[in-house]
Design an enzyme around this catalytic site. Sequence first.
Site, mmCIF file in Angstrom:
data_model
loop_
_atom_site.group_PDB
_atom_site.id
_atom_site.type_symbol
_atom_site.label_atom_id
_atom_site.label_comp_id
_atom_site.label_asym_id
_atom_site.label_seq_id
_atom_site.Cartn_x
_atom_site.Cartn_y
_atom_site.Cartn_z
ATOM 1 N N GLU A 65 -1.793 -3.917 0.951
ATOM 2 C CA GLU A 65 -1.812 -3.334 2.299
ATOM 3 C C GLU A 65 -0.674 -2.338 2.526
ATOM 4 O OE1 GLU A 65 -3.044 -6.085 5.462
ATOM 5 O OE2 GLU A 65 -1.276 -5.412 6.550
ATOM 6 N N ASP A 66 0.498 -2.660 2.050
ATOM 7 C CA ASP A 66 1.703 -1.879 2.418
ATOM 8 C C ASP A 66 2.238 -0.980 1.306
ATOM 9 O OD1 ASP A 66 1.604 -3.219 4.792
ATOM 10 O OD2 ASP A 66 3.284 -4.552 4.375
#
Length: 184
Positions: A65-66
């Site tokens: 996600e990051d």
Amino acid sequence: MLPAIRLISEAAELAARRHNGMARKGRGGEPHINHLAEVANLLATVTEGTDADLVAAGWLHDSIEDTETTREELANKFSERVAGLVVECTDDMSLPKPVRRQRQIEDAPHKSPGAKLIKTADKISNIGARIVPHPSKDERGDLADYAAWADKVVAGCRGINSRLDRIFDDTIERARTALAETGG
Ligand code: ZN
């Protein structure tokens, strides 16, 4: 397949490099790796160290996600199960935040048992980081909002590990107490 200690050590090292320089929400901008360490350690503790894949996935749960990390990379370096668990904990960041939040509530009951544990540990860590001494009005609002949403997500994740469920309930209780004390 990597032996358990190497699996977890490699996961922690990759997470530290990929999240380098990132700060977490709440509590004076602590490094994001503190959040990952907390989640991984919670998972290791409540499962008595019986599931190395789960703890590795705890270290890596925000990596797709990051950061630039991909499912394929995690599957090659670790295992299909580790990669699958991280994917299950990855939001579609192309969607607006309210939609992502609603999806988390709706999708939670359909996740694998391991993903449910990671999501619960994640929410415990994120609520805890929002309980700060002498909170501002914004910090109180953020805690109240986050805890109410997290409670709905975790409602769909319960029943896998009673110790983790209890820690979540204790954390919600701490949030309520903090909000009551500060007149929130
Ligand atoms: Zn997280």
